[in-house]
Design a protein around this motif. Structure first.
Motif, PDB file in Angstrom:
ATOM      1  N   SER A 151      28.752  31.498  41.316  1.00 51.48           N
ATOM      2  CA  SER A 151      29.833  31.878  40.405  1.00 51.48           C
ATOM      3  C   SER A 151      30.719  32.907  41.091  1.00 51.48           C
ATOM      4  CB  SER A 151      29.278  32.412  39.087  1.00 51.48           C
ATOM      5  OG  SER A 151      28.522  33.568  39.289  1.00 51.48           O
ATOM      6  N   VAL A 152      32.003  32.830  40.765  1.00 49.47           N
ATOM      7  CA  VAL A 152      33.002  33.672  41.408  1.00 49.47           C
ATOM      8  C   VAL A 152      33.774  34.434  40.335  1.00 49.47           C
ATOM      9  CG1 VAL A 152      35.045  33.676  42.886  1.00 49.47           C
ATOM     10  CG2 VAL A 152      33.221  32.011  43.295  1.00 49.47           C
ATOM     11  N   VAL A 153      33.872  35.745  40.505  1.00 47.84           N
ATOM     12  CA  VAL A 153      34.681  36.570  39.611  1.00 47.84           C
ATOM     13  C   VAL A 153      35.876  37.052  40.441  1.00 47.84           C
ATOM     14  CG1 VAL A 153      34.768  38.635  38.180  1.00 47.84           C
ATOM     15  CG2 VAL A 153      32.641  37.294  38.318  1.00 47.84           C
ATOM     16  N   PRO A 154      37.082  36.552  40.123  1.00 47.48           N
ATOM     17  CA  PRO A 154      38.249  36.978  40.902  1.00 47.48           C
ATOM     18  C   PRO A 154      38.655  38.406  40.579  1.00 47.48           C
ATOM     19  CG  PRO A 154      38.876  35.392  39.191  1.00 47.48           C
ATOM     20  CD  PRO A 154      37.387  35.564  39.122  1.00 47.48           C
ATOM     21  N   ASN A 195      37.115  27.566  42.377  1.00 47.44           N
ATOM     22  CA  ASN A 195      37.677  28.608  41.510  1.00 47.44           C
ATOM     23  C   ASN A 195      39.120  28.950  41.890  1.00 47.44           C
ATOM     24  OD1 ASN A 195      35.465  29.816  39.590  1.00 47.44           O
ATOM     25  ND2 ASN A 195      34.450  29.245  41.497  1.00 47.44           N
ATOM     26  N   ASN A 196      39.748  28.064  42.683  1.00 48.47           N
ATOM     27  CA  ASN A 196      41.143  28.242  43.108  1.00 48.47           C
ATOM     28  C   ASN A 196      41.373  29.561  43.827  1.00 48.47           C
ATOM     29  OD1 ASN A 196      41.983  25.735  42.028  1.00 48.47           O
ATOM     30  ND2 ASN A 196      42.033  26.664  39.988  1.00 48.47           N
ATOM     31  N   ILE A 197      40.414  29.931  44.661  1.00 48.25           N
ATOM     32  CA  ILE A 197      40.535  31.148  45.454  1.00 48.25           C
ATOM     33  C   ILE A 197      40.522  30.762  46.924  1.00 48.25           C
ATOM     34  CG2 ILE A 197      39.405  33.309  46.096  1.00 48.25           C
ATOM     35  CD1 ILE A 197      38.437  33.513  43.210  1.00 48.25           C
ATOM     36  N   GLU A 198      41.541  31.205  47.651  1.00 55.12           N
ATOM     37  CA  GLU A 198      41.663  30.847  49.055  1.00 55.12           C
ATOM     38  C   GLU A 198      40.940  31.819  49.977  1.00 55.12           C
ATOM     39  OE1 GLU A 198      45.709  30.097  50.195  1.00 55.12           O
ATOM     40  OE2 GLU A 198      46.107  29.035  48.320  1.00 55.12           O
ATOM     41  N   ASP A 199      40.868  33.073  49.557  1.00 53.00           N
ATOM     42  CA  ASP A 199      40.311  34.106  50.433  1.00 53.00           C
ATOM     43  C   ASP A 199      39.309  34.955  49.657  1.00 53.00           C
ATOM     44  OD1 ASP A 199      39.805  35.983  52.378  1.00 53.00           O
ATOM     45  OD2 ASP A 199      41.858  36.733  52.509  1.00 53.00           O
ATOM     46  N   VAL A 200      38.186  35.247  50.280  1.00 52.36           N
ATOM     47  CA  VAL A 200      37.155  36.062  49.634  1.00 52.36           C
ATOM     48  C   VAL A 200      37.680  37.453  49.274  1.00 52.36           C
ATOM     49  CG1 VAL A 200      36.117  37.001  51.745  1.00 52.36           C
ATOM     50  CG2 VAL A 200      34.690  36.628  49.715  1.00 52.36           C
ATOM     51  N   ALA A 201      38.741  37.884  49.926  1.00 51.87           N
ATOM     52  CA  ALA A 201      39.348  39.184  49.616  1.00 51.87           C
ATOM     53  C   ALA A 201      39.901  39.216  48.190  1.00 51.87           C
ATOM     54  CB  ALA A 201      40.463  39.497  50.615  1.00 51.87           C
TER      55      ALA A 201
END
Length: 159
Positions: free
Chosen positions: A152-155, A132-138
């Motif tokens: 699934s990831v919701v940015p 999901n092109n997210i580097e950090d869970v923050a």
């Protein structure tokens, strides 16, 4: 050729065996967790093959007739159709059969106990972030383990 169509037991026993084994396997698969069902590894494939072999005699009761195979296959397909119809119509049945999504992280905080309980490795969690092109869970609002085993990831919304 004589025994090709002769049943070794009454037809209804094949239907009953198919129903009982279907329910047993469904319960065992639900208990095994979402990741085991949703993300097949080579080990999971071996398990499914061996499970099919293990329950075969429970379904056919030693009968090798073509008629018995037709009754069992038809029973399993009909039962699967019935379960699909019930899960589509009733939320309570859907919840029982398929389960509910589970929150793995929220507002940048990872719930490590939940990861462990759901058999999700940190590697799989991080892989879902990367997809999901997210580097950090923050940078995540919420990360969910869906019913089908997908993560699934919701940015977070950028302001």
């Amino acid at each position: 050729m004589n025994g090709l169509f002769e049943l070794s037991a009454p037809w209804w026993q094949f239907v009953l065996r198919a129903v009982v084994v279907y329910i047993l396997v469904m319960v065992l698969m639900r208990l095994s967790g979402k990741r085991a069902v949703g993300q097949f590894t080579p080990f999971d494939l071996v398990l499914v093959i061996l499970l099919g072999n293990a329950v075969q005699n429970g379904i056919n009761g030693g009968d090798n007739s073509l008629t018995g195979a037709v009754i069992m296959a038809t029973s399993l397909i009909a039962l699967n159709y019935l379960v699909a119809q019930l899960t589509a119509r009733y939320r309570s049945v859907e919840k029982l059969v398929e389960g509910e999504p589970v929150v793995l992280a929220r507002h940048g905080k990872i719930f490590k106990k939940v990861l462990l309980r759901q058999s999700v490795s940190e590697h799989d969690f991080e892989k879902a972030l990367r997809k999901n092109n997210i580097e950090d869970v923050a940078d995540c609002e919420v990360v969910m383990l869906e019913n089908n085993g997908e993560i699934s990831v919701v940015p977070k919304q950028k302001q």
